[in-house]
Design a protein around this motif. Structure first.
Motif, PDB file in Angstrom:
ATOM      1  N   ASP A 152      49.161  31.042  44.283  1.00 10.74           N
ATOM      2  CA  ASP A 152      47.829  31.349  43.761  1.00 10.74           C
ATOM      3  C   ASP A 152      47.729  32.863  43.582  1.00 10.74           C
ATOM      4  OD1 ASP A 152      45.060  31.943  43.434  1.00 10.74           O
ATOM      5  OD2 ASP A 152      44.518  30.103  44.477  1.00 10.74           O
ATOM      6  N   PRO A 153      47.412  33.337  42.371  1.00 12.57           N
ATOM      7  CA  PRO A 153      47.379  34.775  42.120  1.00 12.57           C
ATOM      8  C   PRO A 153      46.223  35.501  42.809  1.00 12.57           C
ATOM      9  CG  PRO A 153      46.592  33.593  40.199  1.00 12.57           C
ATOM     10  CD  PRO A 153      47.110  32.561  41.169  1.00 12.57           C
ATOM     11  N   ALA A 154      45.182  34.783  43.205  1.00 18.69           N
ATOM     12  CA  ALA A 154      44.024  35.430  43.825  1.00 18.69           C
ATOM     13  C   ALA A 154      43.944  35.194  45.324  1.00 18.69           C
ATOM     14  CB  ALA A 154      42.731  34.946  43.161  1.00 18.69           C
ATOM     15  N   VAL A 155      44.808  34.326  45.842  1.00 17.07           N
ATOM     16  CA  VAL A 155      44.773  33.993  47.265  1.00 17.07           C
ATOM     17  C   VAL A 155      46.186  34.112  47.821  1.00 17.07           C
ATOM     18  CG1 VAL A 155      44.136  32.283  48.988  1.00 17.07           C
ATOM     19  CG2 VAL A 155      42.877  32.378  46.819  1.00 17.07           C
ATOM     20  N   GLN A 156      46.443  35.180  48.535  1.00 19.00           N
ATOM     21  CA  GLN A 156      47.754  35.373  49.136  1.00 19.00           C
ATOM     22  C   GLN A 156      47.919  34.383  50.284  1.00 19.00           C
ATOM     23  OE1 GLN A 156      48.409  39.385  50.407  1.00 19.00           O
ATOM     24  NE2 GLN A 156      50.604  39.117  50.508  1.00 19.00           N
ATOM     25  N   GLY A 157      49.087  33.741  50.360  1.00 15.61           N
ATOM     26  CA  GLY A 157      49.361  32.806  51.443  1.00 15.61           C
ATOM     27  C   GLY A 157      49.151  31.349  51.072  1.00 15.61           C
ATOM     28  N   ARG A 204      49.398  24.245  49.939  1.00 15.79           N
ATOM     29  CA  ARG A 204      49.561  24.463  51.370  1.00 15.79           C
ATOM     30  C   ARG A 204      49.472  25.947  51.708  1.00 15.79           C
ATOM     31  NH1 ARG A 204      48.696  19.851  50.977  1.00 15.79           N
ATOM     32  NH2 ARG A 204      49.957  18.112  51.712  1.00 15.79           N
ATOM     33  N   GLN A 205      49.055  26.201  52.945  1.00 13.42           N
ATOM     34  CA  GLN A 205      49.091  27.556  53.473  1.00 13.42           C
ATOM     35  C   GLN A 205      50.527  27.836  53.848  1.00 13.42           C
ATOM     36  OE1 GLN A 205      46.460  28.335  56.764  1.00 13.42           O
ATOM     37  NE2 GLN A 205      47.348  30.360  57.131  1.00 13.42           N
ATOM     38  N   VAL A 206      51.103  28.896  53.260  1.00  8.21           N
ATOM     39  CA  VAL A 206      52.507  29.235  53.525  1.00  8.21           C
ATOM     40  C   VAL A 206      52.632  30.604  54.197  1.00  8.21           C
ATOM     41  CG1 VAL A 206      53.406  27.785  51.656  1.00  8.21           C
ATOM     42  CG2 VAL A 206      52.783  30.168  51.184  1.00  8.21           C
ATOM     43  N   GLY A 207      51.508  31.203  54.496  1.00  6.52           N
ATOM     44  CA  GLY A 207      51.469  32.510  55.149  1.00  6.52           C
ATOM     45  C   GLY A 207      50.035  32.831  55.515  1.00  6.52           C
ATOM     46  N   ALA A 208      49.826  34.033  55.996  1.00  5.82           N
ATOM     47  CA  ALA A 208      48.464  34.451  56.320  1.00  5.82           C
ATOM     48  C   ALA A 208      47.632  34.499  55.041  1.00  5.82           C
ATOM     49  CB  ALA A 208      48.478  35.821  56.988  1.00  5.82           C
ATOM     50  N   ILE A 209      46.458  33.865  55.052  1.00  6.21           N
ATOM     51  CA  ILE A 209      45.607  33.834  53.866  1.00  6.21           C
ATOM     52  C   ILE A 209      44.782  35.111  53.797  1.00  6.21           C
ATOM     53  CG2 ILE A 209      43.644  32.680  52.762  1.00  6.21           C
ATOM     54  CD1 ILE A 209      44.772  30.030  53.695  1.00  6.21           C
ATOM     55  N   SER A 210      44.836  35.731  52.621  1.00  2.00           N
ATOM     56  CA  SER A 210      44.010  36.913  52.362  1.00  2.00           C
ATOM     57  C   SER A 210      43.639  36.917  50.887  1.00  2.00           C
ATOM     58  CB  SER A 210      44.740  38.202  52.754  1.00  2.00           C
ATOM     59  OG  SER A 210      45.894  38.372  51.945  1.00  2.00           O
ATOM     60  N   PHE A 211      42.684  37.753  50.558  1.00  2.00           N
ATOM     61  CA  PHE A 211      42.168  37.834  49.193  1.00  2.00           C
ATOM     62  C   PHE A 211      42.333  39.273  48.713  1.00  2.00           C
ATOM     63  CE2 PHE A 211      40.186  34.459  51.525  1.00  2.00           C
ATOM     64  CZ  PHE A 211      40.265  33.388  50.652  1.00  2.00           C
ATOM     65  N   PRO A 212      43.485  39.592  48.070  1.00  2.00           N
ATOM     66  CA  PRO A 212      43.788  40.965  47.680  1.00  2.00           C
ATOM     67  C   PRO A 212      42.786  41.579  46.703  1.00  2.00           C
ATOM     68  CG  PRO A 212      45.680  39.525  47.303  1.00  2.00           C
ATOM     69  CD  PRO A 212      44.556  38.670  47.749  1.00  2.00           C
ATOM     70  N   LYS A 213      42.175  40.754  45.843  1.00  2.00           N
ATOM     71  CA  LYS A 213      41.205  41.265  44.862  1.00  2.00           C
ATOM     72  C   LYS A 213      39.911  40.470  44.977  1.00  2.00           C
ATOM     73  CE  LYS A 213      44.908  42.201  41.583  1.00  2.00           C
ATOM     74  NZ  LYS A 213      45.475  41.832  40.305  1.00  2.00           N
ATOM     75  N   PRO A 214      39.167  40.642  46.086  1.00  2.00           N
ATOM     76  CA  PRO A 214      37.944  39.854  46.234  1.00  2.00           C
ATOM     77  C   PRO A 214      36.879  40.337  45.247  1.00  2.00           C
ATOM     78  CG  PRO A 214      38.149  41.398  48.047  1.00  2.00           C
ATOM     79  CD  PRO A 214      39.385  41.532  47.203  1.00  2.00           C
ATOM     80  N   PRO A 215      35.911  39.542  44.937  1.00  2.00           N
ATOM     81  CA  PRO A 215      35.740  38.151  45.327  1.00  2.00           C
ATOM     82  C   PRO A 215      36.423  37.214  44.346  1.00  2.00           C
ATOM     83  CG  PRO A 215      33.774  38.905  44.196  1.00  2.00           C
ATOM     84  CD  PRO A 215      34.719  40.080  44.250  1.00  2.00           C
ATOM     85  N   THR A 238      38.206  34.088  58.488  1.00  2.00           N
ATOM     86  CA  THR A 238      38.472  34.697  57.177  1.00  2.00           C
ATOM     87  C   THR A 238      37.554  34.021  56.158  1.00  2.00           C
ATOM     88  OG1 THR A 238      40.796  34.966  57.804  1.00  2.00           O
ATOM     89  CG2 THR A 238      40.259  35.228  55.478  1.00  2.00           C
ATOM     90  N   PRO A 239      36.305  34.446  56.065  1.00  2.00           N
ATOM     91  CA  PRO A 239      35.418  33.819  55.091  1.00  2.00           C
ATOM     92  C   PRO A 239      35.913  34.078  53.667  1.00  2.00           C
ATOM     93  CG  PRO A 239      34.308  35.641  56.208  1.00  2.00           C
ATOM     94  CD  PRO A 239      35.658  35.485  56.822  1.00  2.00           C
ATOM     95  N   ILE A 240      35.789  33.067  52.826  1.00  2.00           N
ATOM     96  CA  ILE A 240      36.228  33.200  51.426  1.00  2.00           C
ATOM     97  C   ILE A 240      35.193  34.020  50.670  1.00  2.00           C
ATOM     98  CG2 ILE A 240      36.818  31.966  49.316  1.00  2.00           C
ATOM     99  CD1 ILE A 240      37.486  29.525  51.135  1.00  2.00           C
ATOM    100  N   PRO A 241      35.614  35.176  50.111  1.00  2.00           N
ATOM    101  CA  PRO A 241      34.675  36.014  49.352  1.00  2.00           C
ATOM    102  C   PRO A 241      34.429  35.421  47.957  1.00  2.00           C
ATOM    103  CG  PRO A 241      36.827  37.015  49.346  1.00  2.00           C
ATOM    104  CD  PRO A 241      36.943  35.771  50.166  1.00  2.00           C
ATOM    105  N   VAL A 242      33.246  34.826  47.756  1.00  2.00           N
ATOM    106  CA  VAL A 242      32.948  34.122  46.516  1.00  2.00           C
ATOM    107  C   VAL A 242      32.045  34.971  45.622  1.00  2.00           C
ATOM    108  CG1 VAL A 242      31.926  32.047  45.506  1.00  2.00           C
ATOM    109  CG2 VAL A 242      33.170  31.922  47.659  1.00  2.00           C
ATOM    110  N   LYS A 243      32.427  35.020  44.341  1.00  2.00           N
ATOM    111  CA  LYS A 243      31.620  35.706  43.328  1.00  2.00           C
ATOM    112  C   LYS A 243      30.524  34.742  42.868  1.00  2.00           C
ATOM    113  CE  LYS A 243      33.333  38.221  39.795  1.00  2.00           C
ATOM    114  NZ  LYS A 243      34.094  38.460  38.544  1.00  2.00           N
ATOM    115  N   ASN A 244      29.278  35.177  42.973  1.00  2.00           N
ATOM    116  CA  ASN A 244      28.149  34.323  42.546  1.00  2.00           C
ATOM    117  C   ASN A 244      27.874  34.465  41.083  1.00  2.00           C
ATOM    118  OD1 ASN A 244      27.746  33.242  45.093  1.00  2.00           O
ATOM    119  ND2 ASN A 244      26.473  34.973  45.700  1.00  2.00           N
TER     120      ASN A 244
END
Length: 160
Positions: free
Chosen positions: A48-53, A84-95, A154-160
């Motif tokens: 996923d390009p927007a969700v690392q891991g 699947r989660q394959v590593g630590a989940i992070s959001f490099p370019k939130p939201p 790790t709350p998901i940063p969502v764009k409204n």
């Protein structure tokens, strides 16, 4: 030197096609063809390009024979997805967007596409991925869905 049109196309691909180059995991032949490649099922991995891991694994049927080998066959509208989660989940370019198409690939010469859409279930802090195919005139209701829960820390940063 690149033309302005080529540079614009490269930018568009970089912005939208981060999933465009799936990593082929393997194939299984389903029917022998005398000429051209066999009919098969291909399994590919897409990060996923927007969700690392998070990596999504998609399996889909591909027609072989002469038409399939030349890219002229229309593949079946059947696909399966498992993310699947394959590593630590992070959001490099939130939201991230509440709902966003993150991958699209042609399944026929002109009119049919395989699509993967990411949705965010904010209440459950979960990423939901849906795969389906559409066609210009008559899309298919066949689909597959998978979900990746994200730790509440790790709350998901969502764009409204």
């Amino acid at each position: 030197m690149r033309s302005p049109r080529a540079a614009a196309a490269a930018l568009l691909l970089a912005a939208h096609g981060a999933w465009a180059a799936g990593e082929k995991i393997g194939t299984v032949d389903t029917a022998f063809q005398w000429i051209g490649r066999d009919h098969d099922i291909i399994v590919e991995a897409y990060d996923d390009p927007a969700v690392q891991g998070v990596t999504c694994y998609v399996s889909r049927a591909r027609k072989g024979g002469i038409k399939g080998t030349l890219g002229l066959a229309e593949d079946r509208a059947e696909a399966s997805i498992a993310c699947r989660q394959v590593g630590a989940i992070s959001f490099p370019k939130p939201p991230v967007k509440q709902q966003e198409e993150v991958f699209s690939e042609r399944m026929s010469l002109l009119f049919k596409r395989l699509r993967i859409v990411r949705m965010v279930d904010v209440q459950r802090n979960t990423l939901v991925y849906l795969t389906y195919s559409d066609k210009l005139i008559d899309g298919s209701p066949q689909n597959s869905v998978t979900a990746v829960p994200v730790d509440r820390g790790t709350p998901i940063p969502v764009k409204n």
